[in-house]
Design a protein around this motif. Structure first.
Motif, PDB file in Angstrom:
ATOM      1  N   LEU A 274     -13.238  28.515 -11.922  1.00 56.73           N
ATOM      2  CA  LEU A 274     -12.745  27.811 -12.924  1.00 56.73           C
ATOM      3  C   LEU A 274     -12.452  26.357 -12.889  1.00 56.73           C
ATOM      4  O   LEU A 274     -12.097  25.788 -11.627  1.00 56.73           O
ATOM      5  N   ALA A 275     -13.133  25.617 -13.632  1.00 55.52           N
ATOM      6  CA  ALA A 275     -13.031  23.844 -13.457  1.00 55.52           C
ATOM      7  C   ALA A 275     -11.882  23.616 -13.218  1.00 55.52           C
ATOM      8  O   ALA A 275     -11.645  22.497 -12.306  1.00 55.52           O
ATOM      9  N   ARG A 276     -10.630  23.920 -13.980  1.00 57.35           N
ATOM     10  CA  ARG A 276      -9.410  23.262 -13.611  1.00 57.35           C
ATOM     11  C   ARG A 276      -8.975  23.661 -12.384  1.00 57.35           C
ATOM     12  O   ARG A 276      -7.997  22.859 -11.554  1.00 57.35           O
ATOM     13  N   VAL A 277      -9.133  24.983 -11.739  1.00 56.21           N
ATOM     14  CA  VAL A 277      -8.996  25.363 -10.386  1.00 56.21           C
ATOM     15  C   VAL A 277      -9.531  24.338  -9.409  1.00 56.21           C
ATOM     16  O   VAL A 277      -9.134  24.141  -8.419  1.00 56.21           O
ATOM     17  N   ARG A 278     -10.768  24.061  -9.708  1.00 55.83           N
ATOM     18  CA  ARG A 278     -11.748  23.713  -8.669  1.00 55.83           C
ATOM     19  C   ARG A 278     -11.054  22.062  -8.475  1.00 55.83           C
ATOM     20  O   ARG A 278     -11.130  21.434  -7.464  1.00 55.83           O
ATOM     21  N   ALA A 279     -10.763  21.535  -9.811  1.00 54.77           N
ATOM     22  CA  ALA A 279     -10.102  20.060  -9.496  1.00 54.77           C
ATOM     23  C   ALA A 279      -8.657  20.082  -8.871  1.00 54.77           C
ATOM     24  O   ALA A 279      -8.401  19.018  -8.319  1.00 54.77           O
ATOM     25  N   ILE A 280      -7.821  20.885  -9.139  1.00 57.51           N
ATOM     26  CA  ILE A 280      -6.681  20.741  -8.177  1.00 57.51           C
ATOM     27  C   ILE A 280      -7.074  21.124  -6.826  1.00 57.51           C
ATOM     28  O   ILE A 280      -6.302  20.628  -5.947  1.00 57.51           O
ATOM     29  N   THR A 281      -7.794  21.950  -6.416  1.00 54.14           N
ATOM     30  CA  THR A 281      -8.444  22.335  -5.251  1.00 54.14           C
ATOM     31  C   THR A 281      -8.990  20.944  -4.517  1.00 54.14           C
ATOM     32  O   THR A 281      -8.468  20.673  -3.313  1.00 54.14           O
ATOM     33  N   ASP A 282      -9.845  20.254  -5.111  1.00 55.65           N
ATOM     34  CA  ASP A 282     -10.368  18.994  -4.901  1.00 55.65           C
ATOM     35  C   ASP A 282      -9.101  18.022  -4.341  1.00 55.65           C
ATOM     36  O   ASP A 282      -9.088  16.990  -3.582  1.00 55.65           O
TER      37      ASP A 282
END
Length: 298
Positions: A274-282
């Motif tokens: 999920l793009a939103r999960v990757r964004a928070i991970t970053d």
């Protein structure tokens, strides 16, 4: 007929363990949940759940089916995520983050402004807890933990290393005799977690570093420790990412009392795309990289 929709009901019931909670989360009535599970068991020819006093638990056969249900959910979520992001030009949806209270309040929250500015339609929910079984409900998108969980259904990576040191306020130390050894601490007010509720092994440090020294004031969150120290009540182990940035606080005994600990980043395997999960991970890794009291462990 064996359908992806029925698999969705298996997945949610495995997470909640209760028909009523599953119905509420899926927006249906309880009869529908029961019917969907019965249909799935009839189609597969095997019992997928055992019902006990603690709720509905997956059987061995149900556990073998679970990764496929997670894969279906992951594919659907990723497709929806990409479609909404492409149409709006920014990320949308909600990311639920579970963290220890210290990291959440003192590190993550101050850094959320960056993702808010870049993705105004993305919502974040932050739950803080310092307990051994925080991941059992799987009701999170991203978790930061002090204990490394089993990687069976989650992706686990090191996020950061940090130090726990003893801190006291300048006011407190000005009114006390100089502390030169651990033995001197027996005459001081020690602040820490509530013994009866502290089940996270990396935080059970008083017995090792201060043998036979019981905390006089105990509270179940690190914000309470910090406030007690800041108001001159006593001495507490604090992460250096809290103590080092407060000019009113002073390290006690320097490196003689030092515990190095690790934060782990945990994401359910089906949500990693999920793009939103990757964004928070970053964002988490960026926050760690820019904090001098956290050592990046990527």
């Amino acid at each position: 007929m064996f359908t992806a929709d029925n698999m969705r009901f298996l997945l949610e019931l495995s997470r909640t363990g209760r028909i009523a909670d599953t119905a509420r989360r899926l927006g249906v009535d309880q009869t529908t949940v029961s019917r969907k599970i019965s249909r799935l068991e009839k189609d597969t020819g095997i019992r997928l759940f055992d019902r006990g006093t603690s709720g509905w638990q997956l059987t061995e056969a149900g556990r073998r089916l679970l990764p496929y249900a997670e894969s279906v959910e992951s594919t659907l979520l990723a497709a929806l995520d990409e479609t909404l992001s492409a149409s709006s030009g920014s990320l949308t949806g909600t990311v639920r983050i579970l963290t220890p209270d210290g990291f959440g309040a003192f590190v993550l929250v101050p850094g959320l402004g960056a993702v808010r500015a870049e993705h105004p339609d993305l919502f974040t929910e932050l739950l803080t807890s310092t307990a051994h079984d925080v991941l059992t409900g799987r009701d999170f998108d991203i978790a930061v933990t002090l204990e490394r969980p089993s990687p069976r259904s989650v992706v686990v990576r090191k996020l950061a290393n940090y130090d726990l040191r003893l801190y006291a306020s300048r006011q407190y130390l000005a009114n006390q005799k100089k502390i030169t050894s651990r033995d001197d601490l027996r005459k001081h007010t020690i602040i820490w977690y509530v013994d009866a509720f502290l089940d996270v092994e990396p935080l059970r440090i008083l017995d090792a570093l201060l043998p036979e020294c019981r905390a006089h004031i105990q509270t179940n969150n690190i914000t309470g420790h910090y406030q007690a120290v800041k108001h001159g009540i006593g001495i507490a182990p604090l992460p250096s990412y809290i103590g080092a940035f407060d000019d009113d606080l002073v390290p006690v005994l320097n490196d003689e009392f030092l515990a190095q600990r690790t934060y782990w980043l945990v994401v359910p395997r089906e949500l990693t795309r999920l793009a939103r999960v990757r964004a928070i991970t970053d964002l988490l890794y960026s926050i760690v990289k820019n904090n001098p009291e956290l050592r990046a462990a990527r």
